[in-house]
Design a protein around this motif. Structure first.
Motif, PDB file in Angstrom:
ATOM      1  N   ILE A 116     -42.794 -61.272 -20.536  1.00  0.00           N
ATOM      2  CA  ILE A 116     -43.692 -62.123 -21.325  1.00  0.00           C
ATOM      3  C   ILE A 116     -43.627 -61.673 -22.780  1.00  0.00           C
ATOM      4  CG2 ILE A 116     -45.301 -62.756 -19.477  1.00  0.00           C
ATOM      5  CD1 ILE A 116     -47.197 -60.555 -20.504  1.00  0.00           C
ATOM      6  N   LEU A 117     -43.879 -62.610 -23.666  1.00  0.00           N
ATOM      7  CA  LEU A 117     -43.980 -62.332 -25.091  1.00  0.00           C
ATOM      8  C   LEU A 117     -45.407 -62.609 -25.546  1.00  0.00           C
ATOM      9  CD1 LEU A 117     -40.682 -63.996 -26.363  1.00  0.00           C
ATOM     10  CD2 LEU A 117     -41.180 -61.545 -26.242  1.00  0.00           C
ATOM     11  N   ASP A 118     -45.805 -61.957 -26.622  1.00  0.00           N
ATOM     12  CA  ASP A 118     -47.145 -62.133 -27.178  1.00  0.00           C
ATOM     13  C   ASP A 118     -47.031 -62.906 -28.486  1.00  0.00           C
ATOM     14  OD1 ASP A 118     -49.683 -61.971 -28.214  1.00  0.00           O
ATOM     15  OD2 ASP A 118     -49.776 -59.780 -28.209  1.00  0.00           O
ATOM     16  N   PRO A 119     -47.403 -64.201 -28.484  1.00  0.00           N
ATOM     17  CA  PRO A 119     -47.252 -64.990 -29.710  1.00  0.00           C
ATOM     18  C   PRO A 119     -48.123 -64.482 -30.866  1.00  0.00           C
ATOM     19  CG  PRO A 119     -48.365 -66.273 -28.011  1.00  0.00           C
ATOM     20  CD  PRO A 119     -47.929 -64.993 -27.381  1.00  0.00           C
ATOM     21  N   ALA A 120     -49.184 -63.749 -30.564  1.00  0.00           N
ATOM     22  CA  ALA A 120     -50.027 -63.195 -31.624  1.00  0.00           C
ATOM     23  C   ALA A 120     -49.360 -61.989 -32.294  1.00  0.00           C
ATOM     24  CB  ALA A 120     -51.388 -62.797 -31.055  1.00  0.00           C
ATOM     25  N   ASN A 121     -48.369 -61.407 -31.610  1.00  0.00           N
ATOM     26  CA  ASN A 121     -47.644 -60.244 -32.135  1.00  0.00           C
ATOM     27  C   ASN A 121     -46.145 -60.443 -31.919  1.00  0.00           C
ATOM     28  OD1 ASN A 121     -49.958 -58.344 -32.804  1.00  0.00           O
ATOM     29  ND2 ASN A 121     -50.401 -58.880 -30.678  1.00  0.00           N
ATOM     30  N   PRO A 122     -45.542 -61.357 -32.675  1.00  0.00           N
ATOM     31  CA  PRO A 122     -44.150 -61.730 -32.409  1.00  0.00           C
ATOM     32  C   PRO A 122     -43.129 -60.623 -32.638  1.00  0.00           C
ATOM     33  CG  PRO A 122     -44.953 -62.805 -34.392  1.00  0.00           C
ATOM     34  CD  PRO A 122     -46.125 -62.140 -33.756  1.00  0.00           C
ATOM     35  N   ALA A 123     -43.477 -59.573 -33.359  1.00  0.00           N
ATOM     36  CA  ALA A 123     -42.529 -58.481 -33.586  1.00  0.00           C
ATOM     37  C   ALA A 123     -42.491 -57.508 -32.412  1.00  0.00           C
ATOM     38  CB  ALA A 123     -42.892 -57.731 -34.866  1.00  0.00           C
ATOM     39  N   ASN A 124     -43.464 -57.583 -31.516  1.00  0.00           N
ATOM     40  CA  ASN A 124     -43.512 -56.672 -30.376  1.00  0.00           C
ATOM     41  C   ASN A 124     -42.429 -56.997 -29.351  1.00  0.00           C
ATOM     42  OD1 ASN A 124     -45.752 -55.603 -31.593  1.00  0.00           O
ATOM     43  ND2 ASN A 124     -47.184 -56.177 -29.986  1.00  0.00           N
ATOM     44  N   ALA A 125     -41.975 -55.960 -28.670  1.00  0.00           N
ATOM     45  CA  ALA A 125     -41.001 -56.131 -27.590  1.00  0.00           C
ATOM     46  C   ALA A 125     -41.658 -56.858 -26.421  1.00  0.00           C
ATOM     47  CB  ALA A 125     -40.484 -54.770 -27.135  1.00  0.00           C
ATOM     48  N   ALA A 126     -40.843 -57.505 -25.624  1.00  0.00           N
ATOM     49  CA  ALA A 126     -41.339 -58.169 -24.415  1.00  0.00           C
ATOM     50  C   ALA A 126     -41.922 -57.111 -23.473  1.00  0.00           C
ATOM     51  CB  ALA A 126     -40.214 -58.925 -23.728  1.00  0.00           C
ATOM     52  N   THR A 127     -42.973 -57.514 -22.775  1.00  0.00           N
ATOM     53  CA  THR A 127     -43.544 -56.694 -21.717  1.00  0.00           C
ATOM     54  C   THR A 127     -43.381 -57.491 -20.430  1.00  0.00           C
ATOM     55  OG1 THR A 127     -45.756 -57.616 -22.106  1.00  0.00           O
ATOM     56  CG2 THR A 127     -45.193 -55.589 -23.288  1.00  0.00           C
ATOM     57  N   THR A 128     -44.052 -57.100 -19.380  1.00  0.00           N
ATOM     58  CA  THR A 128     -44.024 -57.888 -18.149  1.00  0.00           C
ATOM     59  C   THR A 128     -45.446 -58.251 -17.770  1.00  0.00           C
ATOM     60  OG1 THR A 128     -44.050 -55.912 -16.756  1.00  0.00           O
ATOM     61  CG2 THR A 128     -41.892 -56.845 -17.299  1.00  0.00           C
ATOM     62  N   GLY A 129     -45.578 -59.361 -17.066  1.00  0.00           N
ATOM     63  CA  GLY A 129     -46.896 -59.831 -16.656  1.00  0.00           C
ATOM     64  C   GLY A 129     -46.802 -61.263 -16.163  1.00  0.00           C
ATOM     65  N   ASP A 130     -47.908 -61.968 -16.253  1.00  0.00           N
ATOM     66  CA  ASP A 130     -47.982 -63.352 -15.796  1.00  0.00           C
ATOM     67  C   ASP A 130     -47.536 -64.277 -16.920  1.00  0.00           C
ATOM     68  OD1 ASP A 130     -48.525 -65.687 -14.439  1.00  0.00           O
ATOM     69  OD2 ASP A 130     -50.681 -65.604 -14.802  1.00  0.00           O
ATOM     70  N   ASN A 131     -46.350 -64.841 -16.795  1.00  0.00           N
ATOM     71  CA  ASN A 131     -45.829 -65.751 -17.817  1.00  0.00           C
ATOM     72  C   ASN A 131     -46.396 -67.143 -17.562  1.00  0.00           C
ATOM     73  OD1 ASN A 131     -44.336 -67.539 -19.391  1.00  0.00           O
ATOM     74  ND2 ASN A 131     -42.555 -66.215 -19.372  1.00  0.00           N
ATOM     75  N   ASN A 132     -47.304 -67.575 -18.429  1.00  0.00           N
ATOM     76  CA  ASN A 132     -47.914 -68.896 -18.280  1.00  0.00           C
ATOM     77  C   ASN A 132     -47.614 -69.793 -19.476  1.00  0.00           C
ATOM     78  OD1 ASN A 132     -49.530 -67.744 -20.217  1.00  0.00           O
ATOM     79  ND2 ASN A 132     -51.377 -67.696 -18.964  1.00  0.00           N
ATOM     80  N   ARG A 133     -46.522 -69.494 -20.194  1.00  0.00           N
ATOM     81  CA  ARG A 133     -46.148 -70.278 -21.368  1.00  0.00           C
ATOM     82  C   ARG A 133     -44.785 -70.950 -21.253  1.00  0.00           C
ATOM     83  NH1 ARG A 133     -48.902 -69.868 -25.839  1.00  0.00           N
ATOM     84  NH2 ARG A 133     -50.521 -68.306 -26.000  1.00  0.00           N
ATOM     85  N   ASP A 134     -43.900 -70.393 -20.440  1.00  0.00           N
ATOM     86  CA  ASP A 134     -42.495 -70.802 -20.485  1.00  0.00           C
ATOM     87  C   ASP A 134     -42.023 -71.444 -19.189  1.00  0.00           C
ATOM     88  OD1 ASP A 134     -42.145 -69.508 -23.067  1.00  0.00           O
ATOM     89  OD2 ASP A 134     -42.283 -67.629 -21.950  1.00  0.00           O
ATOM     90  N   ASN A 135     -41.008 -72.298 -19.311  1.00  0.00           N
ATOM     91  CA  ASN A 135     -40.391 -72.893 -18.122  1.00  0.00           C
ATOM     92  C   ASN A 135     -39.107 -72.159 -17.745  1.00  0.00           C
ATOM     93  OD1 ASN A 135     -38.917 -73.874 -20.300  1.00  0.00           O
ATOM     94  ND2 ASN A 135     -38.591 -75.875 -19.385  1.00  0.00           N
ATOM     95  N   VAL A 136     -39.035 -70.914 -18.152  1.00  0.00           N
ATOM     96  CA  VAL A 136     -38.014 -69.968 -17.717  1.00  0.00           C
ATOM     97  C   VAL A 136     -38.732 -68.635 -17.528  1.00  0.00           C
ATOM     98  CG1 VAL A 136     -35.954 -68.647 -18.371  1.00  0.00           C
ATOM     99  CG2 VAL A 136     -36.112 -71.053 -18.962  1.00  0.00           C
ATOM    100  N   GLU A 137     -38.465 -67.975 -16.403  1.00  0.00           N
ATOM    101  CA  GLU A 137     -39.007 -66.640 -16.178  1.00  0.00           C
ATOM    102  C   GLU A 137     -37.880 -65.765 -15.658  1.00  0.00           C
ATOM    103  OE1 GLU A 137     -42.531 -66.495 -13.758  1.00  0.00           O
ATOM    104  OE2 GLU A 137     -43.605 -67.903 -15.043  1.00  0.00           O
ATOM    105  N   MET A 138     -37.907 -64.483 -16.047  1.00  0.00           N
ATOM    106  CA  MET A 138     -36.884 -63.543 -15.595  1.00  0.00           C
ATOM    107  C   MET A 138     -37.529 -62.213 -15.232  1.00  0.00           C
ATOM    108  SD  MET A 138     -33.668 -61.818 -17.633  1.00  0.00           S
ATOM    109  CE  MET A 138     -32.805 -63.367 -17.950  1.00  0.00           C
TER     110      MET A 138
END
Length: 167
Positions: A116-138
């Protein structure tokens, strides 16, 4: 959805951290890697399926110690209702059919989540969790334990149209 999922699944990392980021997306397209993936059906799978609303699907498999596990799901989401805003990169969630993948290691019931990515902190690295924004998950495990795993594909809420094709 299949071609997009394949392109993302086989892309080369382009950022400084594993997973997607707001600068490089999922990485650099690697057609040779995609062709190799398609041709290695003994190890790799591309499946097109349909998920019915509220009916999770489970896929059981075994993994070898230290051999990476990478699982990508992709789907063409139903059209959402556009927001009326002059904001560039509007953070309003637009996902209509929210599909999810979770990987469970059967030996200890450890659950692995997608990037998951944090749109409020776009410079941060991806973490993992519940992706509820995208139509692709990995989900990516670089050095998994050997053993049996269960991949669960499910959805939140009700699927618009009652079913959702995915790859």
């Amino acid at each position: 959805a299949s071609l997009k999922g394949l392109a993302i699944h086989t892309a080369d990392e382009a950022g400084t951290s594993a997973g997607p980021d707001y600068k490089f997306g999922w990485g650099l397209l690697n057609i040779a890697s995609a062709v190799t993936f398609i041709n290695d059906s003994a190890t790799n799978k591309i499946e097109e399926r349909i998920l019915a609303s509220g009916t999770p699907q489970n896929i059981l498999f075994s993994a070898d110690a230290g051999k990476p596990i990478k699982i990508t799901i992709s789907w063409t989401d139903k059209s959402g209702t556009p927001v009326s805003s002059n904001l560039l990169n509007n953070p309003t969630k637009m996902l209509v059919n929210d599909l999810d993948i979770r990987l469970t290691r059967m030996s200890d019931n450890m659950v692995f989540n997608p990037y998951i990515l944090d749109p409020a902190n776009p410079a941060n690295a991806a973490t993992t969790g519940d992706n509820n924004r995208d139509n692709v998950e990995m989900i990516y495990l670089a050095t998994p334990d050997a053993g049996n795993y269960t991949l669960t594909i499910s959805n939140k809420g009700n699927i618009v149209g009652s079913t959702q094709p995915y790859t």
